[in-house]
Design a protein around this motif. Sequence first.
Motif, PDB file in Angstrom:
ATOM      1  N   LEU A 174       0.852  -1.182   0.000  1.00 28.83           N
ATOM      2  CA  LEU A 174       0.000   0.000   0.000  1.00 28.83           C
ATOM      3  C   LEU A 174       0.894   1.240   0.000  1.00 28.83           C
ATOM      4  O   LEU A 174       1.653   1.462   0.946  1.00 28.83           O
ATOM      5  CB  LEU A 174      -0.899   0.015   1.240  1.00 28.83           C
ATOM      6  CG  LEU A 174      -1.745  -1.230   1.515  1.00 28.83           C
ATOM      7  CD1 LEU A 174      -2.473  -1.086   2.852  1.00 28.83           C
ATOM      8  CD2 LEU A 174      -2.747  -1.465   0.392  1.00 28.83           C
ATOM      9  N   LEU A 175       0.794   2.038  -1.038  1.00 26.90           N
ATOM     10  CA  LEU A 175       1.614   3.246  -1.155  1.00 26.90           C
ATOM     11  C   LEU A 175       0.715   4.467  -1.011  1.00 26.90           C
ATOM     12  O   LEU A 175      -0.157   4.705  -1.845  1.00 26.90           O
ATOM     13  CB  LEU A 175       2.323   3.288  -2.509  1.00 26.90           C
ATOM     14  CG  LEU A 175       3.290   2.130  -2.809  1.00 26.90           C
ATOM     15  CD1 LEU A 175       3.825   2.269  -4.243  1.00 26.90           C
ATOM     16  CD2 LEU A 175       4.446   2.128  -1.819  1.00 26.90           C
ATOM     17  N   ASP A 176       0.948   5.258   0.043  1.00 24.84           N
ATOM     18  CA  ASP A 176       0.131   6.433   0.307  1.00 24.84           C
ATOM     19  C   ASP A 176       0.893   7.680  -0.115  1.00 24.84           C
ATOM     20  O   ASP A 176       1.767   8.163   0.597  1.00 24.84           O
ATOM     21  CB  ASP A 176      -0.226   6.498   1.803  1.00 24.84           C
ATOM     22  CG  ASP A 176      -1.346   7.492   2.088  1.00 24.84           C
ATOM     23  OD1 ASP A 176      -1.716   8.258   1.171  1.00 24.84           O
ATOM     24  OD2 ASP A 176      -1.854   7.519   3.225  1.00 24.84           O
ATOM     25  N   GLU A 177       0.582   8.157  -1.314  1.00 23.20           N
ATOM     26  CA  GLU A 177       1.206   9.339  -1.910  1.00 23.20           C
ATOM     27  C   GLU A 177       2.737   9.261  -1.903  1.00 23.20           C
ATOM     28  O   GLU A 177       3.416  10.103  -1.310  1.00 23.20           O
ATOM     29  CB  GLU A 177       0.719  10.612  -1.204  1.00 23.20           C
ATOM     30  CG  GLU A 177      -0.779  10.853  -1.385  1.00 23.20           C
ATOM     31  CD  GLU A 177      -1.197  12.272  -1.054  1.00 23.20           C
ATOM     32  OE1 GLU A 177      -0.393  13.186  -1.315  1.00 23.20           O
ATOM     33  OE2 GLU A 177      -2.312  12.459  -0.564  1.00 23.20           O
ATOM     34  N   GLU A 208      -2.336   8.435  -5.007  1.00 23.80           N
ATOM     35  CA  GLU A 208      -1.397   9.431  -5.521  1.00 23.80           C
ATOM     36  C   GLU A 208      -2.145  10.580  -6.175  1.00 23.80           C
ATOM     37  O   GLU A 208      -3.128  10.380  -6.891  1.00 23.80           O
ATOM     38  CB  GLU A 208      -0.451   8.771  -6.525  1.00 23.80           C
ATOM     39  CG  GLU A 208       0.615   9.684  -7.094  1.00 23.80           C
ATOM     40  CD  GLU A 208       1.422  10.381  -6.020  1.00 23.80           C
ATOM     41  OE1 GLU A 208       1.353  11.635  -5.966  1.00 23.80           O
ATOM     42  OE2 GLU A 208       2.092   9.698  -5.221  1.00 23.80           O
ATOM     43  N   HIS A 209      -1.676  11.823  -5.919  1.00 25.12           N
ATOM     44  CA  HIS A 209      -2.262  13.009  -6.533  1.00 25.12           C
ATOM     45  C   HIS A 209      -1.578  13.373  -7.846  1.00 25.12           C
ATOM     46  O   HIS A 209      -2.085  14.211  -8.579  1.00 25.12           O
ATOM     47  CB  HIS A 209      -2.186  14.194  -5.570  1.00 25.12           C
ATOM     48  CG  HIS A 209      -3.218  14.158  -4.486  1.00 25.12           C
ATOM     49  ND1 HIS A 209      -4.570  14.284  -4.728  1.00 25.12           N
ATOM     50  CD2 HIS A 209      -3.103  13.992  -3.150  1.00 25.12           C
ATOM     51  CE1 HIS A 209      -5.245  14.218  -3.595  1.00 25.12           C
ATOM     52  NE2 HIS A 209      -4.375  14.036  -2.624  1.00 25.12           N
ATOM     53  N   ASN A 210      -0.444  12.750  -8.120  1.00 24.75           N
ATOM     54  CA  ASN A 210       0.258  13.011  -9.376  1.00 24.75           C
ATOM     55  C   ASN A 210      -0.447  12.232 -10.492  1.00 24.75           C
ATOM     56  O   ASN A 210      -0.219  11.036 -10.683  1.00 24.75           O
ATOM     57  CB  ASN A 210       1.721  12.589  -9.258  1.00 24.75           C
ATOM     58  CG  ASN A 210       2.556  12.978 -10.474  1.00 24.75           C
ATOM     59  OD1 ASN A 210       2.141  12.788 -11.615  1.00 24.75           O
ATOM     60  ND2 ASN A 210       3.733  13.522 -10.224  1.00 24.75           N
ATOM     61  N   MET A 211      -1.319  12.905 -11.214  1.00 23.90           N
ATOM     62  CA  MET A 211      -2.138  12.248 -12.224  1.00 23.90           C
ATOM     63  C   MET A 211      -1.312  11.688 -13.378  1.00 23.90           C
ATOM     64  O   MET A 211      -1.647  10.629 -13.927  1.00 23.90           O
ATOM     65  CB  MET A 211      -3.195  13.219 -12.775  1.00 23.90           C
ATOM     66  CG  MET A 211      -4.302  13.564 -11.805  1.00 23.90           C
ATOM     67  SD  MET A 211      -5.293  12.103 -11.331  1.00 23.90           S
ATOM     68  CE  MET A 211      -4.620  11.776  -9.699  1.00 23.90           C
ATOM     69  N   LYS A 212      -0.237  12.353 -13.736  1.00 25.25           N
ATOM     70  CA  LYS A 212       0.600  11.868 -14.827  1.00 25.25           C
ATOM     71  C   LYS A 212       1.168  10.500 -14.491  1.00 25.25           C
ATOM     72  O   LYS A 212       1.142   9.577 -15.312  1.00 25.25           O
ATOM     73  CB  LYS A 212       1.735  12.865 -15.109  1.00 25.25           C
ATOM     74  CG  LYS A 212       2.647  12.441 -16.254  1.00 25.25           C
ATOM     75  CD  LYS A 212       3.749  13.469 -16.485  1.00 25.25           C
ATOM     76  CE  LYS A 212       4.688  13.011 -17.593  1.00 25.25           C
ATOM     77  NZ  LYS A 212       5.793  13.992 -17.816  1.00 25.25           N
ATOM     78  N   LEU A 213       1.667  10.351 -13.264  1.00 19.42           N
ATOM     79  CA  LEU A 213       2.245   9.073 -12.844  1.00 19.42           C
ATOM     80  C   LEU A 213       1.182   7.997 -12.732  1.00 19.42           C
ATOM     81  O   LEU A 213       1.347   6.890 -13.246  1.00 19.42           O
ATOM     82  CB  LEU A 213       2.978   9.231 -11.506  1.00 19.42           C
ATOM     83  CG  LEU A 213       3.601   7.938 -10.966  1.00 19.42           C
ATOM     84  CD1 LEU A 213       4.970   8.206 -10.383  1.00 19.42           C
ATOM     85  CD2 LEU A 213       2.712   7.292  -9.890  1.00 19.42           C
ATOM     86  N   ILE A 214       0.074   8.299 -12.062  1.00 19.33           N
ATOM     87  CA  ILE A 214      -0.929   7.269 -11.797  1.00 19.33           C
ATOM     88  C   ILE A 214      -1.588   6.805 -13.088  1.00 19.33           C
ATOM     89  O   ILE A 214      -1.938   5.634 -13.250  1.00 19.33           O
ATOM     90  CB  ILE A 214      -1.977   7.776 -10.769  1.00 19.33           C
ATOM     91  CG1 ILE A 214      -2.522   6.596  -9.953  1.00 19.33           C
ATOM     92  CG2 ILE A 214      -3.086   8.550 -11.415  1.00 19.33           C
ATOM     93  CD1 ILE A 214      -1.552   6.005  -8.992  1.00 19.33           C
TER      94      ILE A 214
END
Length: 254
Positions: A174-177, A208-214
């Motif tokens: 589980l990765l939280d941001e 994650e809030h980084n939409m490009k990465l997700i």
Amino acid sequence: MELLKIDNVTKEFGGLKALGDVSFDLKKGEFLGLIGPNGAGKTTLFNIISGTYPVTSGEVFFEGKDITRVKSHKRPYLAIGRTFQNIKLFNDLTVVENVMLGRHSKTRTNLLHAAFHLPLHKKEEAETKKKVLEILDFLEISHLANEKAGDLPYGQQRLVEIARALAMEPLLLLLDEPCAGLNSRETEDLEKKLRVTNDSGITILCVEHNMKLIMSISYRIIVLNYGVKIASGTPDEISKNPNVIEAYLGKGGD
């Protein structure tokens, strides 16, 4: 085959409903993104999966077993590891020492063995250190092994926290941001390491809030808003979903 199943999970804090009848599954080997505006209930869901919060109603299944009532300190023994939005390292310990702490669920020795330096403790300590160094090498931070965690830049601390989670040999991570506070170069570097981690067979659920990465790395994406699942699908489907667009941008117009 599904590794994790969230079945109609609701979580209430007093009169506030943080999650409402959320359901989804996560298949073995998958990288599943979990997104939503601030306050959508993402971290609350993580806390339920890791056992920090009890559910108000609903069930959580892992490898086909109901783990809804399993206490948080026993979840690592189920091979569920996690990182946190706010890094939680022991700043005065070295990188190796921090990551070795993640191996506690894989060892059999206790304080008595350690206090008297019994053979089993010595053997397990050597095996643990060997495994930890392999993980640091895997994440390309073995050169930091003897540095104090508190002396490292933020991006490297993130990698140490991931290394500690990997030390328990999780089936589910589980990765939280994980990209919070990272610059663009550090984010690109982390994305490569997450791909390699996932390719090694570890199933990942990532907030994650980084939409490009997700959008780039996820097989599927789940979207929460005000504690309710509003969409589920491939990155392409999610990017075109009107409910998701409205949740992030508002209705606009009048």
